[in-house]
Design a protein around this motif. Structure first.
Motif, PDB file in Angstrom:
ATOM      1  N   ILE A 128       0.856  -1.183   0.000  1.00  0.00           N
ATOM      2  CA  ILE A 128       0.000   0.000   0.000  1.00  0.00           C
ATOM      3  C   ILE A 128       0.896   1.238   0.000  1.00  0.00           C
ATOM      4  O   ILE A 128       1.634   1.458   0.961  1.00  0.00           O
ATOM      5  N   PRO A 129       0.868   2.040  -1.058  1.00  0.00           N
ATOM      6  CA  PRO A 129       1.742   3.222  -1.120  1.00  0.00           C
ATOM      7  C   PRO A 129       1.459   4.222  -0.003  1.00  0.00           C
ATOM      8  O   PRO A 129       0.312   4.376   0.440  1.00  0.00           O
ATOM      9  N   VAL A 130       2.511   4.886   0.422  1.00  0.00           N
ATOM     10  CA  VAL A 130       2.422   5.915   1.463  1.00  0.00           C
ATOM     11  C   VAL A 130       2.664   7.277   0.818  1.00  0.00           C
ATOM     12  O   VAL A 130       3.646   7.465   0.098  1.00  0.00           O
ATOM     13  N   VAL A 131       1.770   8.223   1.085  1.00  0.00           N
ATOM     14  CA  VAL A 131       1.888   9.581   0.544  1.00  0.00           C
ATOM     15  C   VAL A 131       2.141  10.551   1.692  1.00  0.00           C
ATOM     16  O   VAL A 131       1.450  10.504   2.717  1.00  0.00           O
ATOM     17  N   SER A 132       3.130  11.426   1.527  1.00  0.00           N
ATOM     18  CA  SER A 132       3.399  12.434   2.550  1.00  0.00           C
ATOM     19  C   SER A 132       4.095  13.625   1.906  1.00  0.00           C
ATOM     20  O   SER A 132       4.145  13.728   0.677  1.00  0.00           O
ATOM     21  N   GLY A 133       4.624  14.534   2.754  1.00  0.00           N
ATOM     22  CA  GLY A 133       5.097  15.806   2.226  1.00  0.00           C
ATOM     23  C   GLY A 133       6.579  16.095   2.332  1.00  0.00           C
ATOM     24  O   GLY A 133       6.996  17.226   2.096  1.00  0.00           O
ATOM     25  N   LEU A 134       7.401  15.094   2.697  1.00  0.00           N
ATOM     26  CA  LEU A 134       8.858  15.219   2.762  1.00  0.00           C
ATOM     27  C   LEU A 134       9.337  16.255   3.781  1.00  0.00           C
ATOM     28  O   LEU A 134      10.483  16.676   3.746  1.00  0.00           O
ATOM     29  N   ALA A 135       8.477  16.658   4.686  1.00  0.00           N
ATOM     30  CA  ALA A 135       8.883  17.625   5.713  1.00  0.00           C
ATOM     31  C   ALA A 135       9.677  16.914   6.807  1.00  0.00           C
ATOM     32  O   ALA A 135       9.776  15.684   6.828  1.00  0.00           O
ATOM     33  N   TYR A 136      10.233  17.688   7.713  1.00  0.00           N
ATOM     34  CA  TYR A 136      10.905  17.101   8.874  1.00  0.00           C
ATOM     35  C   TYR A 136       9.884  16.322   9.708  1.00  0.00           C
ATOM     36  O   TYR A 136       8.676  16.502   9.584  1.00  0.00           O
ATOM     37  N   GLY A 137      10.362  15.459  10.578  1.00  0.00           N
ATOM     38  CA  GLY A 137       9.484  14.765  11.499  1.00  0.00           C
ATOM     39  C   GLY A 137       8.788  13.572  10.890  1.00  0.00           C
ATOM     40  O   GLY A 137       9.416  12.731  10.226  1.00  0.00           O
ATOM     41  N   GLN A 166      18.123  19.219   3.427  1.00  0.00           N
ATOM     42  CA  GLN A 166      18.645  18.050   4.136  1.00  0.00           C
ATOM     43  C   GLN A 166      17.961  16.759   3.668  1.00  0.00           C
ATOM     44  O   GLN A 166      18.443  15.663   3.958  1.00  0.00           O
ATOM     45  N   HIS A 167      16.856  16.880   2.957  1.00  0.00           N
ATOM     46  CA  HIS A 167      16.119  15.704   2.496  1.00  0.00           C
ATOM     47  C   HIS A 167      16.323  15.419   1.006  1.00  0.00           C
ATOM     48  O   HIS A 167      15.594  14.625   0.418  1.00  0.00           O
ATOM     49  N   GLN A 168      17.303  16.056   0.403  1.00  0.00           N
ATOM     50  CA  GLN A 168      17.544  15.824  -1.022  1.00  0.00           C
ATOM     51  C   GLN A 168      17.977  14.388  -1.296  1.00  0.00           C
ATOM     52  O   GLN A 168      17.590  13.794  -2.295  1.00  0.00           O
ATOM     53  N   ARG A 169      18.778  13.831  -0.390  1.00  0.00           N
ATOM     54  CA  ARG A 169      19.176  12.427  -0.559  1.00  0.00           C
ATOM     55  C   ARG A 169      17.977  11.502  -0.387  1.00  0.00           C
ATOM     56  O   ARG A 169      17.816  10.522  -1.129  1.00  0.00           O
ATOM     57  N   LEU A 170      17.129  11.797   0.585  1.00  0.00           N
ATOM     58  CA  LEU A 170      15.908  11.012   0.795  1.00  0.00           C
ATOM     59  C   LEU A 170      15.012  11.101  -0.434  1.00  0.00           C
ATOM     60  O   LEU A 170      14.416  10.103  -0.858  1.00  0.00           O
ATOM     61  N   ALA A 171      14.922  12.291  -1.014  1.00  0.00           N
ATOM     62  CA  ALA A 171      14.101  12.477  -2.221  1.00  0.00           C
ATOM     63  C   ALA A 171      14.581  11.571  -3.347  1.00  0.00           C
ATOM     64  O   ALA A 171      13.773  10.936  -4.047  1.00  0.00           O
ATOM     65  N   GLN A 172      15.899  11.485  -3.517  1.00  0.00           N
ATOM     66  CA  GLN A 172      16.441  10.619  -4.563  1.00  0.00           C
ATOM     67  C   GLN A 172      16.162   9.146  -4.250  1.00  0.00           C
ATOM     68  O   GLN A 172      15.868   8.357  -5.153  1.00  0.00           O
ATOM     69  N   SER A 173      16.205   8.795  -2.978  1.00  0.00           N
ATOM     70  CA  SER A 173      15.915   7.408  -2.576  1.00  0.00           C
ATOM     71  C   SER A 173      14.470   7.039  -2.875  1.00  0.00           C
ATOM     72  O   SER A 173      14.169   5.891  -3.228  1.00  0.00           O
ATOM     73  N   ILE A 174      13.564   8.006  -2.717  1.00  0.00           N
ATOM     74  CA  ILE A 174      12.147   7.769  -3.028  1.00  0.00           C
ATOM     75  C   ILE A 174      12.002   7.387  -4.498  1.00  0.00           C
ATOM     76  O   ILE A 174      11.285   6.438  -4.848  1.00  0.00           O
ATOM     77  N   ILE A 175      12.698   8.116  -5.356  1.00  0.00           N
ATOM     78  CA  ILE A 175      12.650   7.835  -6.792  1.00  0.00           C
ATOM     79  C   ILE A 175      13.292   6.489  -7.099  1.00  0.00           C
ATOM     80  O   ILE A 175      12.730   5.653  -7.831  1.00  0.00           O
ATOM     81  N   ASP A 176      14.461   6.249  -6.518  1.00  0.00           N
ATOM     82  CA  ASP A 176      15.203   5.007  -6.776  1.00  0.00           C
ATOM     83  C   ASP A 176      14.434   3.769  -6.327  1.00  0.00           C
ATOM     84  O   ASP A 176      14.627   2.673  -6.876  1.00  0.00           O
ATOM     85  N   SER A 177      13.567   3.926  -5.337  1.00  0.00           N
ATOM     86  CA  SER A 177      12.806   2.786  -4.821  1.00  0.00           C
ATOM     87  C   SER A 177      11.478   2.585  -5.544  1.00  0.00           C
ATOM     88  O   SER A 177      10.670   1.752  -5.133  1.00  0.00           O
ATOM     89  N   GLY A 178      11.258   3.354  -6.603  1.00  0.00           N
ATOM     90  CA  GLY A 178      10.046   3.162  -7.401  1.00  0.00           C
ATOM     91  C   GLY A 178       8.935   4.140  -7.135  1.00  0.00           C
ATOM     92  O   GLY A 178       7.844   4.023  -7.702  1.00  0.00           O
ATOM     93  N   GLY A 179       9.179   5.124  -6.268  1.00  0.00           N
ATOM     94  CA  GLY A 179       8.163   6.120  -5.958  1.00  0.00           C
ATOM     95  C   GLY A 179       8.328   7.381  -6.786  1.00  0.00           C
ATOM     96  O   GLY A 179       8.948   7.367  -7.847  1.00  0.00           O
TER      97      GLY A 179
END
Length: 360
Positions: free
Chosen positions: A138-147, A180-193
Motif C-alpha cells: 500500500i503506497p504511502v503519501v506524505s510531504g517530505l517535511a521534517y518529522g 537536508q532531504h535531497q538524498r531522501l528524495a532521490q531514494s524515493i525515486i530510486d525505490s520506485g516512488g
C-alpha cells in the motif's frame, strides 16, 4: 511544448483562470492564440492581461522543455490520461503536475502526516503502521517535511514499500526542500516512488506553498492518517481537505499531556476514525489481512526500552502490569507507555484486568 505546462510557469496562473480559458476557448492551444480583447471579454483585468502577454513574449519554450528533459521531469497536464483523477475532486485542482519518478496506483493508499517536532511516542509506533502498509504493498503519501513525513518515507523505503512525496516547490534535485532531504528524495525515486509538485522546477517556496501542497497530499489518497497534531499543526489542514473531499481521516490517540495531542483528539471528537493498530488502517482501506499473517514470526521490537519490557512478558502465561513495574527499572508512567506501544505494535495482547501476554 504543452501549453498547460507553459501556463503553469506564469506567475499569475491559477486553477480558476485556467478554467476560464478552457471554458471560453476549448483548449489552451487556442487560448494561447487569443488577443487581449478576447481575454478581457472573459473577465480578465487589464493588469493581468498585460502581465500574461509580457510572459508570452519573454518565455523561452524550448529552454523550459530542454530543462525538464535534462532533469528527468515529466509534465502531466490536467488534460492528460495520466493525470490522477482523484485530484479533479479539488475545487482548485493543479493545472499540471511536475513529476520525477513514477506515480504508483493510489486507489488504495494512505497519507501519513504529523508534526515536524514529533514525540518519542510517535517515533516508536509509526514503524508498526508503515511496515504493515509496505507489507501489503500500500503506497504511502506524505510531504517530505521534517518529522513524521520524513520518518514515514524513510521507513517505507527500508521495508521495500512505495512512497510518494508531494513538494511545496520544484521537484528538481536542487529545489527539493528541505535541502537536508535531497538524498531522501532521490531514494524515493530510486525505490520506485515519485516526487510530485504543481510548481515548476526552481520555484521559490513561500508560506502559502505549504497549504497548497497539503491539499494535493490529501486528495491523492482515500485515507489520511494523522499520527500526531498540535492545535495549529499543518496536518489539520491536510485532514480538513480530506474531510471536504469525503475521504476517510484516521487518528492515533495520544497522551493528553502531550502538546501534540490536542489536534489529534479534536479530530477524533469531530468524527475521525480512532486507530488502535495497523489492522484498523487495513480495514478502512478495505484490505483483508492475510490468513497466514498469524503464522509469520514477528521480529522483537527494535527500541531498547520496548525490548526490555517485551523480554519480561511471558509467552504462555499472562503477567500483571504491576509486576512489570517492579521488575523494570523505570517509573510507573514510563512502563504504562511502553506496554501501550507494545500492544499497539502487535507484540503483546491485553488479557484483561491489566494482564498481558506475549504473542511471539
Amino acid at each position: 511544448m504543452n501549453k498547460e505546462g507553459l501556463f503553469a510557469h506564469f506567475s499569475g496562473a491559477t486553477a480558476k483562470r485556467y478554467e476560464s480559458l478552457i471554458e471560453a476557448f476549448g483548449t489552451m492551444d487556442q487560448a494561447w492564440m487569443e488577443n487581449k480583447h478576447a481575454l478581457k471579454r472573459i473577465g480578465w483585468k487589464d493588469e493581468l492581461i498585460h502581465a500574461f502577454f509580457l510572459f508570452k513574449q519573454s518565455v523561452d519554450e524550448s529552454k523550459i522543455e530542454f530543462d525538464l528533459h535534462k532533469k528527468n521531469i515529466e509534465l502531466i497536464p490536467y488534460s492528460s490520461a495520466k493525470y490522477p483523477n482523484q485530484l479533479k475532486d479539488l475545487y482548485d485542482p493543479p493545472i499540471c503536475l511536475f513529476v520525477r519518478g513514477n506515480i504508483p496506483d493510489l486507489q488504495v493508499s494512505s497519507v501519513v502526516v504529523g508534526p515536524r517536532r514529533c514525540s518519542s511516542y510517535a517515533k516508536s509506533i509509526l514503524p508498526n503502521f508503515i511496515d504493515t502498509l509496505a507489507q501489503y504493498q500500500i503506497p504511502v503519501v506524505s510531504g517530505l517535511a521534517y518529522g513524521i513525513d520524513a520518518l514515514a518515507h524513510s521507513r517505507c523505503i527500508e521495508q521495500s514499500g512505495t512512497t510518494v512525496a508531494v513538494l511545496p516547490g520544484g521537484v528538481d534535485q536542487q529545489s527539493v526542500q528541505p535541502k537536508q532531504h535531497q538524498r531522501l528524495a532521490q531514494s524515493i525515486i530510486d525505490s520506485g516512488g515519485a516526487l510530485v509538485s504543481e510548481f515548476p522546477p526552481g520555484a521559490e517556496v513561500f508560506a502559502h506553498s505549504f497549504p497548497k501542497r497539503n491539499r494535493i497530499v490529501a486528495a491523492l489518497s482515500p485515507l489520511t492518517l494523522v499520527v500526531e497534531a498540535g492545535k495549529k499543526s499543518g496536518s489539520l489542514i491536510t485532514a480538513q481537505v480530506a474531510v471536504d473531499l469525503h475521504r476517510d481521516v484516521a487518528a492515533i490517540p495520544q497522551d493528553i499531556r502531550s502538546k501534540n495531542s490536542a489536534g489529534v483528539h479534536r479530530l477524533i471528537q469531530q468524527g475521525a476514525h480512532l486507530v488502535h493498530s495497523p489492522k484498523d488502517i487495513l480495514n478502512l482501506l478495505g484490505v483483508t489481512p492475510s490468513k497466514c499473517e498469524k503464522s509469520q514470526k514477528k521480529l522483537p521490537p527494535t527500541d531498547a526500552k520496548q525490548h526490555a519490557i517485551y523480554e519480561l512478558i511471558p509467552q504462555h502465561r499472562s503477567i500483571h502490569i504491576d509486576e512489570l513495574r517492579r521488575e523494570y527499572a523505570g517509573n510507573k508512567a514510563e512502563v504504562t507507555m511502553l506496554v501501550s506501544m507494545l500492544e499497539m505494535g502487535g507484540y503483546i495482547t491485553h488479557q484483561g484486568v491489566m494482564c498481558y501476554v506475549r504473542k511471539y
